[in-house]
Design an enzyme around this catalytic site. Structure first.
Site, PDB file in Angstrom:
ATOM      1  N   SER A 202      21.841  30.006  11.248  1.00 42.79           N
ATOM      2  CA  SER A 202      23.282  29.821  11.160  1.00 42.79           C
ATOM      3  C   SER A 202      23.643  29.028   9.899  1.00 42.79           C
ATOM      4  CB  SER A 202      23.774  29.153  12.446  1.00 42.79           C
ATOM      5  OG  SER A 202      25.167  29.287  12.561  1.00 42.79           O
TER       6      SER A 202
ATOM      7  N   ASP B  65      26.122  38.182  19.347  1.00 39.12           N
ATOM      8  CA  ASP B  65      26.365  36.835  18.803  1.00 39.12           C
ATOM      9  C   ASP B  65      27.879  36.663  18.621  1.00 39.12           C
ATOM     10  OD1 ASP B  65      26.775  34.732  16.965  1.00 39.12           O
ATOM     11  OD2 ASP B  65      24.836  35.075  15.996  1.00 39.12           O
TER      12      ASP B  65
ATOM     13  N   HIS C 264      23.700  33.901  19.850  1.00 43.08           N
ATOM     14  CA  HIS C 264      23.475  33.025  18.699  1.00 43.08           C
ATOM     15  C   HIS C 264      22.464  31.910  18.986  1.00 43.08           C
ATOM     16  CE1 HIS C 264      24.822  31.685  14.723  1.00 43.08           C
ATOM     17  NE2 HIS C 264      24.961  30.451  15.156  1.00 43.08           N
TER      18      HIS C 264
END
Ligand SMILES: N[C@@H](CCC(=O)N[C@@H](CS)C(=O)NCC(=O)O)C(=O)O
Length: 280
Positions: free
Chosen positions: A144, A223, A257
């Protein structure tokens, strides 16, 4: 010089939690380090928003395969802590836990928020020297915000990193809400300054493939942040195509995620790095 706060035997190696007084940050910093039984290469793993040096360390389950491959793992923190900048912890996506792996140029952040120089000029040389590993055996990965960090630090410092991968990276930060907020706060309003810290913009400028052995990215299709347009790996993919950069972008059906996604694919990433770093 760093201090080891705790050390635990793990898969024949050691998982350590360390601290040191960082000259670049101007504050004490913590980091986690997994040292396999026979270190052959070093992988830096950068975590995402709200994380610390312990998040990937405790949740990713990377130690077993890292021990097998001889990969030492270095997990830095995600920002300075204890700077006492007013409002530094007011948001989860800016300030504390959200350093974005760059050197801020804007007050009041510029004094301490120097994560790029911290990692590349201070922490990495310190740990590499401690492990006595050659300079050409360092790779970088992240998740991320840390995926953004991995891609941008690799592209900005290709002499430091020989292999690159990422999980669900913020791949086009100039075009998403997280990136625009962070870049405005840390770098100011000039979009030209943003491009130097945007993986897709950096890749699009390359005259030839900077990582000819290929970049690996995994992205979950379930996600929420992908659906919210925070990640945009397709923009990075287009930039790679333009630069002739080999990219293995794997769309993983049903994965979100979080760290269950990372644990599912971390072995592939460790093997990707080991293959590029430790083949003779
Ligand atoms: N706090 C945020 C989520 C932040 C988040 O998802 N952080 C990711 C990196 S961007 C992470 O790795 N969190 C730590 C974890 O899952 O253990 C929210 O409430 O939406």
């Amino acid at each position: 010089m760093f201090e080891t706060l705790s050390t635990h035997r793990s898969f024949g190696g050691h998982q350590r939690l360390c601290r040191h007084d960082s000259a670049e940050i101007g504050l004490p910093m913590r980091f986690a380090l997994f040292v396999p039984p026979e270190p052959r290469a070093l992988l830096v793993f950068l975590a995402g928003l709200t994380c610390t040096e312990e998040t990937f360390t405790m949740k990713a389950g990377a130690q077993r395969v890292a021990a097998e491959l001889g990969l030492a793992l270095l997990m830095p923190d995600t920002s300075p802590r204890g700077a006492q900048v007013p409002g530094e912890a007011a948001a989860w996506d800016f300030g504390v836990g959200a350093g974005f792996y760059l050197d801020a140029t804007q007050p009041p952040w510029a004094q301490h928020w120097r994560m790029e120089s911290y990692i590349t000029q201070e922490l990495l040389p310190l740990v590499r020297a401690d492990l006595q590993l050659p300079a050409d055996r360092v790779g970088i990965s992240g998740h991320s915000m840390g995926g953004h960090g991995a891609l941008t630090l690799a592209l900005r410092h290709p002499q430091l990193f020989r292999s690159v991968s990422a999980f669900a990276p913020i791949a086009a930060p100039s075009r998403c809400a997280w990136g625009q907020k962070a870049f405005t706060g840390y770098l100011g309003r000039m979009q030209t300054d943003w491009a130097a810290h945007d993986a897709s913009a950096l890749m699009a400028q390359q005259a030839r493939a900077p990582f000819p052995q290929g970049i690996l990215i995994d992205q979950g299709l379930a996600d929420q942040f992908l659906l919210d347009m925070q990640l945009q790996p397709e923009v990075f993919e287009a930039a790679c195509k333009q630069a002739g950069q080999p990219l293995n972008l794997r769309w993983q059906a049903g994965y979100d995620h979080g760290y269950y996604f990372i644990t599912s694919f971390i072995e592939d990433h460790l093997r990707h790095h080991a293959a590029q770093l430790t083949h003779e």
